[in-house]
Design an enzyme around this catalytic site. Structure first.
Site, PDB file in Angstrom:
ATOM      1  N   ASN A 197       0.828  -1.212   0.000  1.00 36.23           N
ATOM      2  CA  ASN A 197       0.000   0.000   0.000  1.00 36.23           C
ATOM      3  C   ASN A 197       0.858   1.255   0.000  1.00 36.23           C
ATOM      4  O   ASN A 197       0.684   2.142   0.841  1.00 36.23           O
ATOM      5  CB  ASN A 197      -0.941  -0.002   1.208  1.00 36.23           C
ATOM      6  CG  ASN A 197      -1.935  -1.137   1.159  1.00 36.23           C
ATOM      7  OD1 ASN A 197      -2.566  -1.364   0.134  1.00 36.23           O
ATOM      8  ND2 ASN A 197      -2.063  -1.872   2.250  1.00 36.23           N
TER       9      ASN A 197
ATOM     10  N   HIS B  42      -4.079  -3.374 -11.377  1.00 38.28           N
ATOM     11  CA  HIS B  42      -3.612  -3.203 -12.750  1.00 38.28           C
ATOM     12  C   HIS B  42      -3.673  -4.531 -13.511  1.00 38.28           C
ATOM     13  O   HIS B  42      -4.093  -4.582 -14.668  1.00 38.28           O
ATOM     14  CB  HIS B  42      -2.190  -2.647 -12.748  1.00 38.28           C
ATOM     15  CG  HIS B  42      -2.027  -1.431 -11.892  1.00 38.28           C
ATOM     16  ND1 HIS B  42      -2.841  -0.326 -12.017  1.00 38.28           N
ATOM     17  CD2 HIS B  42      -1.170  -1.156 -10.872  1.00 38.28           C
ATOM     18  CE1 HIS B  42      -2.479   0.581 -11.129  1.00 38.28           C
ATOM     19  NE2 HIS B  42      -1.473   0.101 -10.422  1.00 38.28           N
TER      20      HIS B  42
ATOM     21  N   ARG C   1       8.043   6.703  -1.932  1.00 37.71           N
ATOM     22  CA  ARG C   1       8.187   6.299  -0.529  1.00 37.71           C
ATOM     23  C   ARG C   1       8.837   4.925  -0.415  1.00 37.71           C
ATOM     24  O   ARG C   1       9.651   4.684   0.473  1.00 37.71           O
ATOM     25  CB  ARG C   1       6.810   6.298   0.140  1.00 37.71           C
ATOM     26  CG  ARG C   1       6.884   6.326   1.659  1.00 37.71           C
ATOM     27  CD  ARG C   1       5.680   7.015   2.253  1.00 37.71           C
ATOM     28  NE  ARG C   1       5.713   6.912   3.707  1.00 37.71           N
ATOM     29  CZ  ARG C   1       4.880   6.176   4.419  1.00 37.71           C
ATOM     30  NH1 ARG C   1       3.951   5.468   3.806  1.00 37.71           N
ATOM     31  NH2 ARG C   1       4.972   6.133   5.739  1.00 37.71           N
TER      32      ARG C   1
ATOM     33  N   ASP D 220      -2.942  -7.513  -8.778  1.00 36.02           N
ATOM     34  CA  ASP D 220      -3.365  -6.252  -8.187  1.00 36.02           C
ATOM     35  C   ASP D 220      -4.387  -5.615  -9.118  1.00 36.02           C
ATOM     36  O   ASP D 220      -4.857  -6.253 -10.062  1.00 36.02           O
ATOM     37  CB  ASP D 220      -2.169  -5.326  -7.921  1.00 36.02           C
ATOM     38  CG  ASP D 220      -1.464  -4.914  -9.209  1.00 36.02           C
ATOM     39  OD1 ASP D 220      -1.948  -5.279 -10.306  1.00 36.02           O
ATOM     40  OD2 ASP D 220      -0.425  -4.238  -9.128  1.00 36.02           O
TER      41      ASP D 220
ATOM     42  N   PRO E  43       1.427 -11.850  -9.741  1.00 34.67           N
ATOM     43  CA  PRO E  43       1.051 -10.891  -8.683  1.00 34.67           C
ATOM     44  C   PRO E  43      -0.220 -10.152  -9.095  1.00 34.67           C
ATOM     45  O   PRO E  43      -0.187  -9.312  -9.983  1.00 34.67           O
ATOM     46  CB  PRO E  43       2.257  -9.934  -8.622  1.00 34.67           C
ATOM     47  CG  PRO E  43       3.356 -10.632  -9.370  1.00 34.67           C
ATOM     48  CD  PRO E  43       2.670 -11.460 -10.410  1.00 34.67           C
TER      49      PRO E  43
ATOM     50  N   ARG F 108       4.611  -0.723   8.632  1.00 31.84           N
ATOM     51  CA  ARG F 108       5.485  -1.706   7.983  1.00 31.84           C
ATOM     52  C   ARG F 108       6.688  -2.057   8.849  1.00 31.84           C
ATOM     53  O   ARG F 108       7.334  -3.081   8.631  1.00 31.84           O
ATOM     54  CB  ARG F 108       5.940  -1.183   6.620  1.00 31.84           C
ATOM     55  CG  ARG F 108       4.787  -0.927   5.664  1.00 31.84           C
ATOM     56  CD  ARG F 108       5.250  -0.151   4.438  1.00 31.84           C
ATOM     57  NE  ARG F 108       4.107   0.396   3.697  1.00 31.84           N
ATOM     58  CZ  ARG F 108       3.503   1.542   4.001  1.00 31.84           C
ATOM     59  NH1 ARG F 108       3.953   2.259   5.018  1.00 31.84           N
ATOM     60  NH2 ARG F 108       2.465   1.959   3.302  1.00 31.84           N
TER      61      ARG F 108
ATOM     62  N   PHE G 198       2.057  -5.958 -18.175  1.00 24.47           N
ATOM     63  CA  PHE G 198       2.038  -4.942 -17.128  1.00 24.47           C
ATOM     64  C   PHE G 198       2.866  -3.732 -17.558  1.00 24.47           C
ATOM     65  O   PHE G 198       2.446  -2.585 -17.421  1.00 24.47           O
ATOM     66  CB  PHE G 198       2.593  -5.542 -15.830  1.00 24.47           C
ATOM     67  CG  PHE G 198       2.705  -4.568 -14.691  1.00 24.47           C
ATOM     68  CD1 PHE G 198       1.632  -4.330 -13.853  1.00 24.47           C
ATOM     69  CD2 PHE G 198       3.897  -3.903 -14.438  1.00 24.47           C
ATOM     70  CE1 PHE G 198       1.744  -3.426 -12.790  1.00 24.47           C
ATOM     71  CE2 PHE G 198       4.015  -3.007 -13.391  1.00 24.47           C
ATOM     72  CZ  PHE G 198       2.929  -2.771 -12.563  1.00 24.47           C
TER      73      PHE G 198
ATOM     74  N   LYS H 149      -0.397 -11.509  -2.623  1.00 28.75           N
ATOM     75  CA  LYS H 149       0.133 -10.646  -3.685  1.00 28.75           C
ATOM     76  C   LYS H 149       1.625 -10.392  -3.504  1.00 28.75           C
ATOM     77  O   LYS H 149       2.402 -10.497  -4.465  1.00 28.75           O
ATOM     78  CB  LYS H 149      -0.638  -9.331  -3.716  1.00 28.75           C
ATOM     79  CG  LYS H 149      -2.065  -9.479  -4.201  1.00 28.75           C
ATOM     80  CD  LYS H 149      -2.852  -8.192  -4.068  1.00 28.75           C
ATOM     81  CE  LYS H 149      -3.245  -7.918  -2.629  1.00 28.75           C
ATOM     82  NZ  LYS H 149      -4.154  -6.770  -2.482  1.00 28.75           N
TER      83      LYS H 149
ATOM     84  N   GLN I  62       2.868 -11.916 -18.204  1.00 33.51           N
ATOM     85  CA  GLN I  62       2.153 -10.903 -17.430  1.00 33.51           C
ATOM     86  C   GLN I  62       3.022  -9.686 -17.169  1.00 33.51           C
ATOM     87  O   GLN I  62       2.552  -8.548 -17.175  1.00 33.51           O
ATOM     88  CB  GLN I  62       1.677 -11.524 -16.111  1.00 33.51           C
ATOM     89  CG  GLN I  62       1.034 -10.555 -15.135  1.00 33.51           C
ATOM     90  CD  GLN I  62       2.041 -10.035 -14.141  1.00 33.51           C
ATOM     91  OE1 GLN I  62       2.865 -10.779 -13.618  1.00 33.51           O
ATOM     92  NE2 GLN I  62       2.000  -8.757 -13.849  1.00 33.51           N
TER      93      GLN I  62
END
Length: 362
Positions: free
Chosen positions: A162, A282, A167, A280, A278, A215, A328, A261, A324
């Protein structure tokens, strides 16, 4: 966790003096050889097998920096290297800035780049199965899946949960700064990734002060969990390369902060699980547009993750994760702009796919 999207490597300034103690003494005992003025050597990969801008700034790793027009620098274990491509030159070149064993750098690089896997063969196979992939692959050749150190990959994706590119990069730079300083390239500092023992000396409070938020507990909790593994955490992670994908995901999900994920990202980018997907938002959009049109307009749920991953594997086979990855990358803003000039045949395929809403193949 959203898999990060980026157009180019972010320019992030790292803290010059992280509020953490120096690296552990065992790391400092390594004898480093600094090479002085860089000498460039050809790598045994053509531009069709490796295109740097389609490999490094695409969310697989956050430790490599752009240090030239088409040049990226980073560390692989104790080796600090740069890779570059020049117009008119069919090969990728590398130089060694610092290493404990300069003679072993090329082998380490080829392993890191998954060089044993032929993109030409994969792209040919995927293109036969998917005309749209074939059109994209003509213009996006050389997008490779990396084979990173599992601990390094795991820590990076714990930071990605997230989060946004800027960052994530700051956090990864902070963690990296705990390792042995290998040198500077184009104003960027580079470090060997810290050992588990070094990471175990960092407290949750220190990480929170550095801006890791919730985290921080995932990182310290995962480090503690790895240290408790029989034979050590590094050995345990490497052993996952020998297991089936579902076993790998299940094992990784026992670590704090790792869900399906994040586990799929680690499996694909470091554990030889080439069919890992993975999922998500997208990837969900790609899947509903081209593989599962009957799900257009529905919301991605945990239950649907397996169906999305299965659809990619059915379509592309045991290396579905590589297919993939290119699809992506094709959705990244920079690549979409590049593809505009080739949009007519691709758009025709897109419209054809939308007309066949009850067909799961293109």
């Amino acid at each position: 966790m959203k898999r990060p999207r980026a157009t180019s490597p972010p320019s992030i300034s790292t803290p010059t003096k992280p509020p953490l103690s120096p690296p552990a003494t065992p790391i400092l005992k390594q004898k480093l050889h600094r090479t002085g003025a860089p000498k460039w050597f050809p790598l045994k990969l053509s531009h069709t097998e490796l295109t740097l801008p389609l490999t490094f700034p695409t969310g697989q790793t956050f430790r490599w920096k752009q240090t030239g027009p088409i040049q990226y620098s980073g560390s692989i274990g104790p080796h600090l290297v740069s890779l570059r491509q020049r117009s008119g030159d069919d090969t990728v070149s590398y130089c060694v800035h610092c290493s404990t064993s300069p003679k072993s750098v090329e082998l380490a690089l080829l392993d890191f780049l998954n060089a044993e896997i032929s993109l030409a063969e994969l792209w040919s196979d995927f293109s036969k199965k998917d005309p749209r992939f074939g059109e994209l692959a003509k213009h996006l050749r050389g997008a490779r899946v990396l084979r990173q150190d599992p601990l390094e990959c795991l820590m990076q994706f714990l930071c990605s949960s997230n989060n946004n590119i800027a960052r994530i990069t700051k956090m990864v730079d902070f963690v990296s700064s705990l390792g042995l300083h290998l040198g500077d390239v184009d104003g960027f500092e580079f470090h060997q990734f810290p050992s588990l023992d070094r990471l175990s000396k960092v407290s949750e409070e220190e990480l929170r002060k550095a801006g890791f938020g919730y985290r921080a507990k995932y990182i310290t909790g995962t480090v503690n969990a790895l240290q408790s593994k029989p034979g050590g955490g590094n050995e345990w992670l490497l052993s996952l390369r020998k297991l089936d994908l579902h076993e790998v995901v299940a094992a990784l999900c026992t670590l704090p902060g790792v869900g399906p994920k994040v586990a799929a990202c680690i499996a694909l980018f470091s554990l030889d699980q080439h069919s890992a997907i993975p999922v998500d938002t997208h990837v969900w959009q790609i899947a509903t547009s081209y593989l599962l049109p009957d799900l257009v307009g529905t919301k991605l749920t945990t239950k649907l993750h397996g169906r999305v991953a299965e659809a990619f594997v059915i379509k592309y086979g045991e290396y579905a994760g590589w297919a993939q990855t290119l699809l992506f990358i094709a959705e990244l803003p920079a690549q979409k702009a590049l593809l505009q000039s080739f949009s007519q045949p691709i758009n025709k395929l897109d419209k054809s796919a939308k007309r066949k809403k009850n067909d799961t193949t293109l």
